[in-house]
Write a protein that holds these residues in place. Structure first.
Motif, PDB file in Angstrom:
ATOM      1  N   ALA A  54       0.085   3.547 -10.997  1.00 37.45           N
ATOM      2  CA  ALA A  54      -0.124   4.855 -10.375  1.00 37.45           C
ATOM      3  C   ALA A  54      -0.107   5.955 -11.433  1.00 37.45           C
ATOM      4  O   ALA A  54      -0.939   6.872 -11.400  1.00 37.45           O
ATOM      5  N   GLU A 108       0.831  -1.209   0.000  1.00 37.52           N
ATOM      6  CA  GLU A 108       0.000   0.000   0.000  1.00 37.52           C
ATOM      7  C   GLU A 108       0.864   1.256   0.000  1.00 37.52           C
ATOM      8  O   GLU A 108       0.593   2.199  -0.752  1.00 37.52           O
ATOM      9  N   LYS A 116     -10.015  -0.279  -9.749  1.00 37.36           N
ATOM     10  CA  LYS A 116      -9.480  -1.453  -9.067  1.00 37.36           C
ATOM     11  C   LYS A 116      -8.293  -1.953  -9.887  1.00 37.36           C
ATOM     12  O   LYS A 116      -8.407  -2.101 -11.111  1.00 37.36           O
ATOM     13  N   ILE A 164      -5.948  -3.617  -5.467  1.00 37.07           N
ATOM     14  CA  ILE A 164      -5.769  -2.288  -4.887  1.00 37.07           C
ATOM     15  C   ILE A 164      -6.946  -1.458  -5.373  1.00 37.07           C
ATOM     16  O   ILE A 164      -7.177  -1.336  -6.579  1.00 37.07           O
ATOM     17  N   GLU A 165      -7.703  -0.928  -4.433  1.00 38.99           N
ATOM     18  CA  GLU A 165      -8.823  -0.056  -4.760  1.00 38.99           C
ATOM     19  C   GLU A 165      -8.349   1.382  -4.602  1.00 38.99           C
ATOM     20  O   GLU A 165      -7.761   1.741  -3.583  1.00 38.99           O
ATOM     21  N   VAL A 166      -8.623   2.199  -5.616  1.00 36.28           N
ATOM     22  CA  VAL A 166      -8.205   3.598  -5.600  1.00 36.28           C
ATOM     23  C   VAL A 166      -9.446   4.461  -5.401  1.00 36.28           C
ATOM     24  O   VAL A 166     -10.420   4.350  -6.166  1.00 36.28           O
ATOM     25  N   PHE A 210       2.582   1.819  -3.427  1.00 34.43           N
ATOM     26  CA  PHE A 210       1.630   2.324  -4.421  1.00 34.43           C
ATOM     27  C   PHE A 210       1.265   3.774  -4.119  1.00 34.43           C
ATOM     28  O   PHE A 210       1.245   4.618  -5.017  1.00 34.43           O
ATOM     29  N   GLN A 211       0.985   4.082  -2.851  1.00 34.30           N
ATOM     30  CA  GLN A 211       0.583   5.439  -2.485  1.00 34.30           C
ATOM     31  C   GLN A 211       1.705   6.428  -2.769  1.00 34.30           C
ATOM     32  O   GLN A 211       1.450   7.541  -3.236  1.00 34.30           O
ATOM     33  N   ASP A 226      -5.627  11.102  -4.409  1.00 32.59           N
ATOM     34  CA  ASP A 226      -6.338   9.834  -4.400  1.00 32.59           C
ATOM     35  C   ASP A 226      -5.626   8.877  -3.453  1.00 32.59           C
ATOM     36  O   ASP A 226      -4.452   9.065  -3.127  1.00 32.59           O
ATOM     37  N   LEU A 239       1.705   7.031  -6.426  1.00 36.40           N
ATOM     38  CA  LEU A 239       0.511   7.791  -6.795  1.00 36.40           C
ATOM     39  C   LEU A 239       0.659   9.260  -6.407  1.00 36.40           C
ATOM     40  O   LEU A 239       0.360  10.155  -7.212  1.00 36.40           O
ATOM     41  N   GLY A 257      -4.905   4.714  -2.402  1.00 38.55           N
ATOM     42  CA  GLY A 257      -4.956   3.308  -2.773  1.00 38.55           C
ATOM     43  C   GLY A 257      -4.933   2.427  -1.534  1.00 38.55           C
ATOM     44  O   GLY A 257      -4.143   2.650  -0.625  1.00 38.55           O
TER      45      GLY A 257
END
Length: 109
Positions: free
Chosen positions: A101, A37, A74, A62-64, A40-41, A53, A44, A55
């Motif tokens: 991302a 997480e 997703k 991974i739901e954004v 990814f964040q 946004d 992003l 994630g």
């Protein structure tokens, strides 16, 4: 990356040892989820030039979510799960997360 954002299992095991010493309740599964997480964040936030946004690793995707908490997208793992992807080839997963991302930033910014 670093211990903040491990890119392979060796770095992950180092981070796990440190976190386990600080917080004995830390689990490998929980830390793995957090590492994915956070990576990814980070990608992003960089792609969007700020934190717009969010994630979250939910199940195997991974739901954004956008600023208004609406589900934007997703993201599916490369293989069976993000955790398995990380264990198999952390660098490949990081490139994939960065690419995803960037796609989110282009699509929703």
């Amino acid at each position: 990356m670093s211990l903040d954002y491990p890119e392979n299992m060796h770095e992950f095991e180092d981070k796990f040892a440190i976190e386990k010493a600080r917080h004995p309740e830390t689990t490998r599964e929980g830390l793995m989820k957090q590492v994915i997480e956070d990576a990814f964040q980070g990608y992003l936030d960089e792609a969007e030039e700020g934190h717009y946004d969010t994630g979250k690793l939910v199940g195997k995707e991974i739901e954004v979510y956008g600023l208004k908490k609406e589900l934007l997208k997703k993201i599916k793992p490369i293989g069976d799960s993000f955790e398995a992807d990380f264990q198999k080839d952390g660098n490949q997963l990081m490139w994939y997360l960065e690419d995803q991302a960037d796609r989110v930033a282009r699509e929703f910014s």
